[in-house]
Design a protein around this motif. Structure first.
Motif, mmCIF file in Angstrom:
data_model
loop_
_atom_site.group_PDB
_atom_site.id
_atom_site.type_symbol
_atom_site.label_atom_id
_atom_site.label_comp_id
_atom_site.label_asym_id
_atom_site.label_seq_id
_atom_site.Cartn_x
_atom_site.Cartn_y
_atom_site.Cartn_z
ATOM 1 N N LYS A 103 0.859 -1.179 0.000
ATOM 2 C CA LYS A 103 0.000 0.000 0.000
ATOM 3 C C LYS A 103 0.897 1.231 0.000
ATOM 4 O O LYS A 103 1.697 1.430 0.906
ATOM 5 C CB LYS A 103 -0.911 -0.001 1.228
ATOM 6 C CG LYS A 103 -2.013 1.035 1.176
ATOM 7 C CD LYS A 103 -3.018 0.812 2.298
ATOM 8 C CE LYS A 103 -4.225 1.738 2.193
ATOM 9 N NZ LYS A 103 -5.234 1.470 3.249
ATOM 10 N N VAL A 104 0.750 2.043 -1.024
ATOM 11 C CA VAL A 104 1.554 3.246 -1.203
ATOM 12 C C VAL A 104 0.665 4.461 -0.963
ATOM 13 O O VAL A 104 -0.483 4.507 -1.438
ATOM 14 C CB VAL A 104 2.166 3.293 -2.614
ATOM 15 C CG1 VAL A 104 3.014 4.548 -2.791
ATOM 16 C CG2 VAL A 104 2.991 2.042 -2.882
ATOM 17 N N SER A 105 1.188 5.423 -0.242
ATOM 18 C CA SER A 105 0.409 6.635 0.042
ATOM 19 C C SER A 105 0.938 7.831 -0.735
ATOM 20 O O SER A 105 2.100 7.858 -1.156
ATOM 21 C CB SER A 105 0.414 6.938 1.538
ATOM 22 O OG SER A 105 1.710 7.316 1.966
ATOM 23 N N CYS A 106 0.081 8.824 -0.874
ATOM 24 C CA CYS A 106 0.379 10.032 -1.646
ATOM 25 C C CYS A 106 -0.318 11.185 -0.933
ATOM 26 O O CYS A 106 -1.543 11.328 -1.022
ATOM 27 C CB CYS A 106 -0.138 9.850 -3.065
ATOM 28 S SG CYS A 106 -0.141 11.314 -4.122
ATOM 29 N N LYS A 107 0.457 12.001 -0.215
ATOM 30 C CA LYS A 107 -0.119 13.092 0.547
ATOM 31 C C LYS A 107 -0.009 14.391 -0.231
ATOM 32 O O LYS A 107 1.080 14.788 -0.657
ATOM 33 C CB LYS A 107 0.575 13.235 1.908
ATOM 34 C CG LYS A 107 -0.055 14.308 2.791
ATOM 35 C CD LYS A 107 0.500 14.282 4.183
ATOM 36 C CE LYS A 107 -0.074 15.410 5.043
ATOM 37 N NZ LYS A 107 -1.547 15.331 5.150
ATOM 38 N N ALA A 108 -1.157 15.056 -0.394
ATOM 39 C CA ALA A 108 -1.215 16.288 -1.171
ATOM 40 C C ALA A 108 -1.212 17.509 -0.264
ATOM 41 O O ALA A 108 -1.779 17.492 0.828
ATOM 42 C CB ALA A 108 -2.462 16.296 -2.044
ATOM 43 N N SER A 109 -0.570 18.550 -0.738
ATOM 44 C CA SER A 109 -0.605 19.832 -0.040
ATOM 45 C C SER A 109 -0.624 20.955 -1.061
ATOM 46 O O SER A 109 -0.202 20.766 -2.213
ATOM 47 C CB SER A 109 0.612 19.973 0.888
ATOM 48 O OG SER A 109 1.809 19.950 0.136
ATOM 49 N N GLY A 110 -1.131 22.102 -0.660
ATOM 50 C CA GLY A 110 -1.104 23.280 -1.513
ATOM 51 C C GLY A 110 -2.255 23.405 -2.482
ATOM 52 O O GLY A 110 -2.254 24.297 -3.317
#
Lengths: 109, 124
Positions: B19-26
């Protein structure tokens, strides 16, 4: 068809113009987007929509579309343009799927 | 400025899951689609699937149907990609990317921001 076809390799002399093409049935309905990828790096968007460049992409990059073919043109190729280029579009199957072309390795001589 | 930051490299055994995560910001996470793209060593880019967090439903490439699950957590602005029944051919760099649309005469779809990539190695 859900396939996008690209020439595997193209070369261009420094400062000359090169066109990289992408063919597929879905391109009759949807614009392609184009990505530049250098070794060990994530892809970078260079062209999207009818002929739009993201901020920071040089204006020597341009895009066009006719029938089932999309083209990426580099006018006055530079050494730093040597990279792999991929086209992408929405699949024409009716679902919100995406498909990439196989990629074109651009060599600047 | 939008940033997508992915989780770190993984080494997995055949038959297991990752399981790979991808955290978004901005940006406004919920309003945009997130796609997952993978690249096997020396190979091209391959779209796996995508999700629009505000709707919560995902679309998957036929090749990965039944093996991949893409989810999103709006509270943490994080998207996830889980791939099961791993085999050696799944060794690849996995990218998340923000998936957008433009309409001028016809529709155009594009990935404007990409994560840094997560190397998943499947080996016994």
């Amino acid at each position: 068809s859900s396939e996008l076809t690209q020439d595997p390799a193209v070369s261009v002399a420094l400062g000359q113009t090169v066109r990289i093409t992408c063919q597929g049935d879905s391109l009759r309905s949807y614009y392609a987007s184009w990505y530049q990828q250098k070794p060990g790096q994530a892809p970078v968007l260079v062209i999207y929509g009818k002929n739009n460049r993201p901020s920071g992409i040089p204006d020597r990059f341009s895009g066009s579309s006719s029938g089932n073919t999309a083209s990426l043109t580099i006018t006055g190729a530079q050494a730093e343009d040597e990279a792999d280029y991929y086209c992408n579009s929405r699949d024409s199957s009716g679902n919100h799927l995406r498909v990439f072309g196989g990629g074109t390795k651009l060599t600047v001589l | 400025q939008v940033q997508l930051v992915q989780s770190g490299a993984e080494v997995k055994k055949p038959g297991s899951s990752v399981k790979v995560s991808c955290k978004a910001s901005g940006g406004t996470f919920s309003s945009y689609a997130i796609s997952w793209v993978r690249q096997a060593p020396g190979q091209g880019l391959e779209w796996m699937g995508g999700i629009i967090p505000i709707f919560g439903t995902a679309n998957y490439a036929q090749k990965f149907q039944g093996r991949v699950t893409i989810t999103a957590d709006e509270s943490t602005s994080t998207a996830y990609m889980e791939l099961s029944s791993l085999r050696s051919e799944d060794t690849a760099v996995y990218y998340c990317a923000r998936d957008r649309m433009i309409v001028v005469e016809k529709e155009g779809y594009y990935f404007d921001y990409w994560g840094q990539g997560t190397l998943v190695t499947v080996s016994s």
